[in-house]
Design a protein around this motif. Structure first.
Motif, PDB file in Angstrom:
ATOM      1  N   MET A 174       0.821  -1.212   0.000  1.00 26.42           N
ATOM      2  CA  MET A 174       0.000   0.000   0.000  1.00 26.42           C
ATOM      3  C   MET A 174       0.856   1.263   0.000  1.00 26.42           C
ATOM      4  O   MET A 174       0.357   2.346  -0.319  1.00 26.42           O
ATOM      5  CB  MET A 174      -0.933   0.000   1.215  1.00 26.42           C
ATOM      6  CG  MET A 174      -1.983  -1.105   1.203  1.00 26.42           C
ATOM      7  SD  MET A 174      -3.057  -1.053  -0.249  1.00 26.42           S
ATOM      8  CE  MET A 174      -3.864   0.513  -0.027  1.00 26.42           C
ATOM      9  N   SER A 175       2.124   1.134   0.362  1.00 32.34           N
ATOM     10  CA  SER A 175       3.005   2.303   0.360  1.00 32.34           C
ATOM     11  C   SER A 175       3.706   2.495  -0.983  1.00 32.34           C
ATOM     12  O   SER A 175       4.449   3.460  -1.159  1.00 32.34           O
ATOM     13  CB  SER A 175       4.055   2.170   1.465  1.00 32.34           C
ATOM     14  OG  SER A 175       4.982   1.136   1.151  1.00 32.34           O
ATOM     15  N   SER A 176       3.471   1.573  -1.907  1.00 27.20           N
ATOM     16  CA  SER A 176       4.113   1.689  -3.217  1.00 27.20           C
ATOM     17  C   SER A 176       3.594   2.910  -3.962  1.00 27.20           C
ATOM     18  O   SER A 176       2.498   3.421  -3.684  1.00 27.20           O
ATOM     19  CB  SER A 176       3.854   0.428  -4.046  1.00 27.20           C
ATOM     20  OG  SER A 176       2.477   0.315  -4.345  1.00 27.20           O
ATOM     21  N   ARG A 177       4.365   3.377  -4.925  1.00 22.95           N
ATOM     22  CA  ARG A 177       3.997   4.588  -5.656  1.00 22.95           C
ATOM     23  C   ARG A 177       2.658   4.461  -6.379  1.00 22.95           C
ATOM     24  O   ARG A 177       1.821   5.379  -6.314  1.00 22.95           O
ATOM     25  CB  ARG A 177       5.118   4.952  -6.642  1.00 22.95           C
ATOM     26  CG  ARG A 177       4.869   6.282  -7.379  1.00 22.95           C
ATOM     27  CD  ARG A 177       6.086   6.675  -8.196  1.00 22.95           C
ATOM     28  NE  ARG A 177       7.244   6.879  -7.339  1.00 22.95           N
ATOM     29  CZ  ARG A 177       8.449   7.168  -7.804  1.00 22.95           C
ATOM     30  NH1 ARG A 177       8.662   7.284  -9.118  1.00 22.95           N
ATOM     31  NH2 ARG A 177       9.457   7.355  -6.970  1.00 22.95           N
ATOM     32  N   PRO A 178       2.367   3.331  -7.067  1.00 22.58           N
ATOM     33  CA  PRO A 178       1.052   3.217  -7.731  1.00 22.58           C
ATOM     34  C   PRO A 178      -0.100   3.284  -6.731  1.00 22.58           C
ATOM     35  O   PRO A 178      -1.125   3.917  -7.006  1.00 22.58           O
ATOM     36  CB  PRO A 178       1.126   1.853  -8.419  1.00 22.58           C
ATOM     37  CG  PRO A 178       2.577   1.593  -8.609  1.00 22.58           C
ATOM     38  CD  PRO A 178       3.251   2.194  -7.430  1.00 22.58           C
ATOM     39  N   THR A 238     -10.325   6.943  -1.083  1.00 27.11           N
ATOM     40  CA  THR A 238     -11.399   5.944  -1.094  1.00 27.11           C
ATOM     41  C   THR A 238     -10.996   4.717  -1.910  1.00 27.11           C
ATOM     42  O   THR A 238     -11.293   3.574  -1.529  1.00 27.11           O
ATOM     43  CB  THR A 238     -12.692   6.548  -1.669  1.00 27.11           C
ATOM     44  OG1 THR A 238     -12.408   7.147  -2.952  1.00 27.11           O
ATOM     45  CG2 THR A 238     -13.252   7.610  -0.734  1.00 27.11           C
ATOM     46  N   ALA A 239     -10.306   4.948  -3.034  1.00 25.80           N
ATOM     47  CA  ALA A 239      -9.862   3.831  -3.865  1.00 25.80           C
ATOM     48  C   ALA A 239      -8.785   3.016  -3.143  1.00 25.80           C
ATOM     49  O   ALA A 239      -8.752   1.781  -3.245  1.00 25.80           O
ATOM     50  CB  ALA A 239      -9.326   4.346  -5.195  1.00 25.80           C
TER      51      ALA A 239
END
Length: 600
Positions: free
Chosen positions: A388-392, A399-400
């Motif tokens: 979840m910390s990745s750039r994408p 919300t997404a």
């Protein structure tokens, strides 16, 4: 010497208990607290049986504590759930008659221990401190730095009116885990500085309507809201805690709307009903100070030890620190005891902190057995945080991102939901929860710790530490005086009722021996009483004494055994003189009073 006073940095339970105990021993103190006013988010909530005894000796009644604590039926249960109403397992510490009777034979008052929020306890202690003429409370006064010399400590303090200097004979550092006093004294901590970061969300509201079974702790296994709810009082205040996987995520990843939605899912209520009072971040460590003293600076409470909260041992260990230290400080400040007596504080209390720290860490590590019982690997949550910390992922709207997190946790949640439907899987979870009982059933740790060395006399090696959950009363030097009910014409109806917190107590086997010792001076205040066979209808005291009839037991002001002795009056008197000569000045040498200026 500047004066007989103590400057206490920190108005938490340890600092306030210290001030109250010192006041009852005739020692004035000033308590500095950085916060402008009392209060703040709740933290600790387990008040042990030994702490209740100690607070009673400081003037705080069990009735006061019980009035603010959770009802006993709420505080006895811990649960494992998917959401708070979808229960997977329950542990009731008062389920059987044996469990309910466990504390009764060892304690003066019941239930003994309480589920009581630290913030509520501080309010009670502050009310008592405010009525003590020897205690000066200064909120909004921040301790900054110090200088030491032969006369004591000069502390620089910042108050509402600016900076000033406070002079004191001793500085008692009760200023928390980050302790500026400890750092200024150059004392390092031993142990891991980071185990895990966490988020605490304080809810100032009652949630009885939201729970299915009242309890004090709810472990939530639903992966998208994994955490624990602590009911400090089920009708008043709660704390929701969950891991923060730094550096992959920060507190900024959890704005209030996200937290409110997460808590609502865990509670099974509307997000609009969640009332968040405060949000904070904290770091779990497992550390004990390498030293408890540097000159006239003495550490106590979280300044001296930082535990995982699993087991509720941190605040209680701090209250025990205060109890051990304050009678020794008073003895030194009043001129009766040699300063070397203070060396026994670290000698006695640091091993207790080390054991409690180790047990707390062990409890935390065993928590992982519960999700593993149904095939959940806790490391997966950390992996999710990294994803979840990745750039994408961070490029997505909030919300997404939350929707993505729920999608990624769906397979794990399927395992949890299967447990709700499968009695066999739930049985595994019940067994895993039952294995966590030492978190809460810790009578052995609370009452059974024995000082191995210090201000005591023991023949032979110290006893091996007892179990966590079972307590065996003992008169071995270093142990807590066992509670024994007595039948006496005097007001004292138990061995604990004989204690007054200010004097040594010699419990003699024969009235004649007690009468003779009452006329003997040892350089310390000693009261002598006799416990005759007719006073002890249960025979427990006689059994603990091993049938001896020619001696007795010396009990310190903190209720711990100093020595056992026998052989008749001459041998007993010699043993007591030998003990007191270690740390107490001869009575004739105590006529020099201690003078000096007060703390300014």
């Amino acid at each position: 010497m500047r004066d007989n006073s103590v400057l206490i940095a920190g108005a938490g339970p340890t600092g306030l208990t210290s001030a109250l105990l010192l006041a009852r021993l005739g020692v004035p103190s000033i308590v500095l607290e950085k916060k402008a006013a009392p209060g703040g988010p709740p933290r600790a909530h387990e008040l042990s049986a030994r702490s209740v005894e100690i607070l009673r000796s400081a003037g705080v009644s069990a009735e006061e504590l019980a009035a603010e604590a959770s009802p006993l039926s709420d505080g006895s249960r811990v649960l494992l759930s998917r959401s708070i109403r979808e229960e997977l397992a329950c542990l009731d510490l008062l389920e059987t008659e044996a469990q309910r009777a466990k504390y009764a034979k060892h304690l003066e008052t019941l239930p003994g221990c309480y589920n009581l929020s630290q913030s509520a306890l501080e309010e009670i202690l502050l009310a008592h401190a405010g009525r003590e003429r020897l205690i000066t409370l200064r909120f909004g006064h921040e301790w900054l730095s110090m200088e030491q010399d032969a006369g004591g400590v000069r502390s620089r303090v910042r108050g509402p009116g600016g900076e000033y200097t406070a002079s004191s004979r001793y500085l008692l550092a009760c200023d928390g885990a980050g302790s500026p006093c400890r750092r200024a004294a150059g004392i390092a901590m031993d142990g891991p500085a980071k185990i895990q970061d966490f988020v605490n969300v304080h809810l100032e509201q009652g949630l009885r309507h939201a729970v299915r079974t009242p309890g004090k702790l709810y472990w939530i296994l639903r992966p998208d809201c994994l955490g624990v709810f602590t009911a400090h009082h089920i009708d008043r205040r709660w704390v929701y805690s969950f891991p923060l996987y730094t550096p992959h995520e920060t507190l900024d990843d959890y704005p209030v709307p996200v937290l409110r939605a997460r808590i609502a899912r865990a509670l099974g209520i509307s997000a609009g009903l969640v009332r968040i009072a405060s949000v904070s971040e904290w770091r779990m460590t497992a550390q004990v100070a390498e030293r408890y003293q540097a000159g006239a600076v003495l550490l106590a409470g979280d300044a001296a030890h930082r535990f995982p909260p699993t087991g509720g041992l941190g605040m209680n260990t701090g209250i025990g620190d205060a109890h051990n230290l304050c009678w020794k400080l008073a003895a030194v400040l009043h001129g009766g005891a040699d300063i070397a007596l203070l060396d026994t504080y670290e000698e006695e209390r640091r091993p207790v902190a080390r054991r409690n720290c180790s047990q707390s860490l062990h409890n935390y590590e065993r928590l992982l057995d519960m999700p593993r019982a149904i095939g959940l690997e806790p490391a997966g949550i950390a992996t999710l945080a990294r994803l979840m910390s990745s750039r994408p992922a961070r490029a997505l709207p909030q919300t997404a991102r939350q929707l993505l997190k729920r999608v990624l946790t769906f397979p794990a949640d399927r395992l949890v939901r299967r447990a709700l439907r499968n009695p066999g899987v739930r049985g595994k979870l019940q067994a895993a929860l039952a294995d966590q009982a030492e978190h809460f059933d810790r009578l052995g740790l609370d009452l059974g710790y024995v000082y191995a060395a210090g201000a005591l006399v023991r023949e032979g090696d110290p006893p091996e530490p007892g179990g966590v959950s079972e307590y065996t009363p003992s008169l071995v030097p270093g142990a807590r005086l066992p509670f024994v009910r007595l039948v006496r014409s005097a007001a004292a109806t138990s061995t604990h009722a004989l204690l007054d917190g200010a004097h040594f107590l010699f419990i003699a086997d024969m009235p004649a021996l007690a009468l003779d010792l009452a006329e003997t001076r040892f350089g310390a205040a000693v009261r002598a009483v006799a416990v005759k066979p007719c006073d002890d209808p249960s025979g427990l005291w006689r059994a603990l004494r091993g049938g001896c009839e020619d001696g007795g037991v010396l009990v310190r002001p903190d209720g711990h055994i100093a020595l056992q002795c026998g052989g008749g009056f001459t041998a007993v008197e010699r043993a007591l003189h030998t003990y007191f000569q270690r740390y107490w000045k001869p009575a004739a040498a105590q006529c020099a009073a201690m003078h000096g200026e007060s703390i300014r």
